[in-house]
Design a protein around this motif. Structure first.
Motif, PDB file in Angstrom:
ATOM      1  N   TYR A  56       5.434  -8.430  -8.161  1.00 59.71           N
ATOM      2  CA  TYR A  56       6.087  -7.132  -8.278  1.00 59.71           C
ATOM      3  C   TYR A  56       5.855  -6.541  -9.671  1.00 59.71           C
ATOM      4  O   TYR A  56       5.489  -5.375  -9.804  1.00 59.71           O
ATOM      5  N   GLU A  57       6.066  -7.345 -10.702  1.00 62.62           N
ATOM      6  CA  GLU A  57       5.891  -6.857 -12.080  1.00 62.62           C
ATOM      7  C   GLU A  57       4.451  -6.407 -12.305  1.00 62.62           C
ATOM      8  O   GLU A  57       4.213  -5.371 -12.919  1.00 62.62           O
ATOM      9  N   GLY A 112       3.589  -2.278 -12.502  1.00 61.60           N
ATOM     10  CA  GLY A 112       3.004  -1.808 -13.750  1.00 61.60           C
ATOM     11  C   GLY A 112       1.774  -0.942 -13.548  1.00 61.60           C
ATOM     12  O   GLY A 112       1.407  -0.157 -14.421  1.00 61.60           O
ATOM     13  N   SER A 113       1.153  -1.045 -12.372  1.00 51.82           N
ATOM     14  CA  SER A 113      -0.047  -0.243 -12.104  1.00 51.82           C
ATOM     15  C   SER A 113       0.278   1.103 -11.462  1.00 51.82           C
ATOM     16  O   SER A 113      -0.610   1.925 -11.274  1.00 51.82           O
ATOM     17  N   ILE A 114       1.550   1.331 -11.143  1.00 53.82           N
ATOM     18  CA  ILE A 114       1.956   2.611 -10.558  1.00 53.82           C
ATOM     19  C   ILE A 114       2.062   3.639 -11.672  1.00 53.82           C
ATOM     20  O   ILE A 114       2.784   3.443 -12.643  1.00 53.82           O
ATOM     21  N   LYS A 115       1.317   4.704 -11.525  1.00 53.25           N
ATOM     22  CA  LYS A 115       1.310   5.752 -12.544  1.00 53.25           C
ATOM     23  C   LYS A 115       2.369   6.792 -12.199  1.00 53.25           C
ATOM     24  O   LYS A 115       2.319   7.394 -11.138  1.00 53.25           O
ATOM     25  N   LYS A 116       3.297   6.967 -13.088  1.00 52.64           N
ATOM     26  CA  LYS A 116       4.357   7.949 -12.880  1.00 52.64           C
ATOM     27  C   LYS A 116       3.774   9.358 -12.951  1.00 52.64           C
ATOM     28  O   LYS A 116       2.917   9.642 -13.773  1.00 52.64           O
ATOM     29  N   MET A 123       0.830  -1.208   0.000  1.00 59.04           N
ATOM     30  CA  MET A 123       0.000   0.000   0.000  1.00 59.04           C
ATOM     31  C   MET A 123       0.868   1.264   0.000  1.00 59.04           C
ATOM     32  O   MET A 123       0.568   2.226  -0.700  1.00 59.04           O
ATOM     33  N   THR A 124       1.962   1.235   0.752  1.00 51.53           N
ATOM     34  CA  THR A 124       2.876   2.378   0.781  1.00 51.53           C
ATOM     35  C   THR A 124       3.519   2.586  -0.586  1.00 51.53           C
ATOM     36  O   THR A 124       3.600   3.710  -1.083  1.00 51.53           O
ATOM     37  N   ALA A 125       3.981   1.510  -1.199  1.00 49.39           N
ATOM     38  CA  ALA A 125       4.611   1.605  -2.519  1.00 49.39           C
ATOM     39  C   ALA A 125       3.647   2.189  -3.545  1.00 49.39           C
ATOM     40  O   ALA A 125       4.032   3.050  -4.351  1.00 49.39           O
ATOM     41  N   LEU A 126       2.408   1.751  -3.517  1.00 53.33           N
ATOM     42  CA  LEU A 126       1.416   2.268  -4.454  1.00 53.33           C
ATOM     43  C   LEU A 126       1.097   3.726  -4.161  1.00 53.33           C
ATOM     44  O   LEU A 126       0.908   4.526  -5.083  1.00 53.33           O
ATOM     45  N   ALA A 127       1.057   4.096  -2.880  1.00 49.65           N
ATOM     46  CA  ALA A 127       0.718   5.476  -2.505  1.00 49.65           C
ATOM     47  C   ALA A 127       1.803   6.464  -2.897  1.00 49.65           C
ATOM     48  O   ALA A 127       1.506   7.551  -3.375  1.00 49.65           O
ATOM     49  N   VAL A 128       3.057   6.096  -2.724  1.00 51.70           N
ATOM     50  CA  VAL A 128       4.142   7.039  -3.032  1.00 51.70           C
ATOM     51  C   VAL A 128       4.687   6.860  -4.448  1.00 51.70           C
ATOM     52  O   VAL A 128       5.552   7.614  -4.871  1.00 51.70           O
ATOM     53  N   GLY A 129       4.165   5.872  -5.170  1.00 47.96           N
ATOM     54  CA  GLY A 129       4.594   5.678  -6.552  1.00 47.96           C
ATOM     55  C   GLY A 129       5.979   5.109  -6.706  1.00 47.96           C
ATOM     56  O   GLY A 129       6.663   5.382  -7.684  1.00 47.96           O
ATOM     57  N   ASP A 130       6.412   4.288  -5.738  1.00 46.29           N
ATOM     58  CA  ASP A 130       7.753   3.707  -5.775  1.00 46.29           C
ATOM     59  C   ASP A 130       7.678   2.218  -5.446  1.00 46.29           C
ATOM     60  O   ASP A 130       7.611   1.835  -4.281  1.00 46.29           O
ATOM     61  N   GLY A 131       7.696   1.392  -6.484  1.00 45.81           N
ATOM     62  CA  GLY A 131       7.579  -0.054  -6.310  1.00 45.81           C
ATOM     63  C   GLY A 131       8.723  -0.687  -5.545  1.00 45.81           C
ATOM     64  O   GLY A 131       8.573  -1.780  -4.995  1.00 45.81           O
ATOM     65  N   SER A 132       9.875  -0.025  -5.478  1.00 42.21           N
ATOM     66  CA  SER A 132      11.023  -0.619  -4.785  1.00 42.21           C
ATOM     67  C   SER A 132      10.742  -0.826  -3.297  1.00 42.21           C
ATOM     68  O   SER A 132      11.357  -1.681  -2.666  1.00 42.21           O
TER      69      SER A 132
END
Length: 168
Positions: free
Chosen positions: A25-26, A30-34, A5-14
């Motif tokens: 992960y892939e 892929g759903s994280i919008k830059k 949830m944090t990764a999706l919220a801040v836009g950083d999959g790492s």
């Protein structure tokens, strides 16, 4: 789950990389919008319940129902815009897996230690131990999230693997 949830919220999959399988992960990265920052005004877990245990030839799987409540917001240069006008709740099913022949961990990826050799991990985002080369998200030592699905998708999953459930 909160790492995801944090990764999706801040836009950083790492941020979630070490805790999820390569396939998940892939799919999620892929759903994280830059360039778009969606975060939470509030986000908390209501309930976390183990709802199923199954195995196959190589791995054991845990099915965990996670009910969360949140209010999403979009952060803009001009301020904050509410995406959800009120708190909304959802239940998702987290599938975790670990090797059947897993050995006792010498450390914990959650404490930034290699579960294989116990060495302190240099970077909290590394997925490979710099000392022994152990792949941290392999499921050889630790439980790794291999899927996150809706309750409807889980119903299909449970039907598909009904014969391999030890507890349902």
């Amino acid at each position: 789950y909160l790492q995801i949830m944090t990764a999706l919220a801040v836009g950083d999959g790492s941020i979630m990389r070490r805790f999820v399988s390569d396939d998940l992960y892939e799919r999620l990265a892929g759903s994280i919008k830059k360039g778009e920052t969606v975060s939470y005004n509030r986000m908390y877990l209501n309930d976390v319940s183990l709802i199923g245990v199954r195995g196959d030839e190589d791995r054991n799987y845990l099915s965990i129902a996670v009910k969360s409540t949140s209010q999403r917001i979009r952060i803009k240069t001009s301020g904050i815009e509410k995406i959800d006008q009120v708190l909304t709740s959802k239940t998702e099913i987290v599938i975790m897996a670990r090797a059947k022949n897993a050995t006792a961990s010498k450390g914990s990826i959650y404490a930034h230690q290699c579960p294989s050799c116990g060495g302190t991990l240099k970077d909290t985002l590394d997925i490979k131990c710099q000392y022994c080369g152990n792949v941290l998200n392999s499921g050889r030592n630790e439980w790794i999230i291999v899927d996150v699905m809706s309750t409807a998708a889980y119903a299909e999953y449970a039907t598909k693997y009904a014969d391999s459930f030890a507890v349902s």
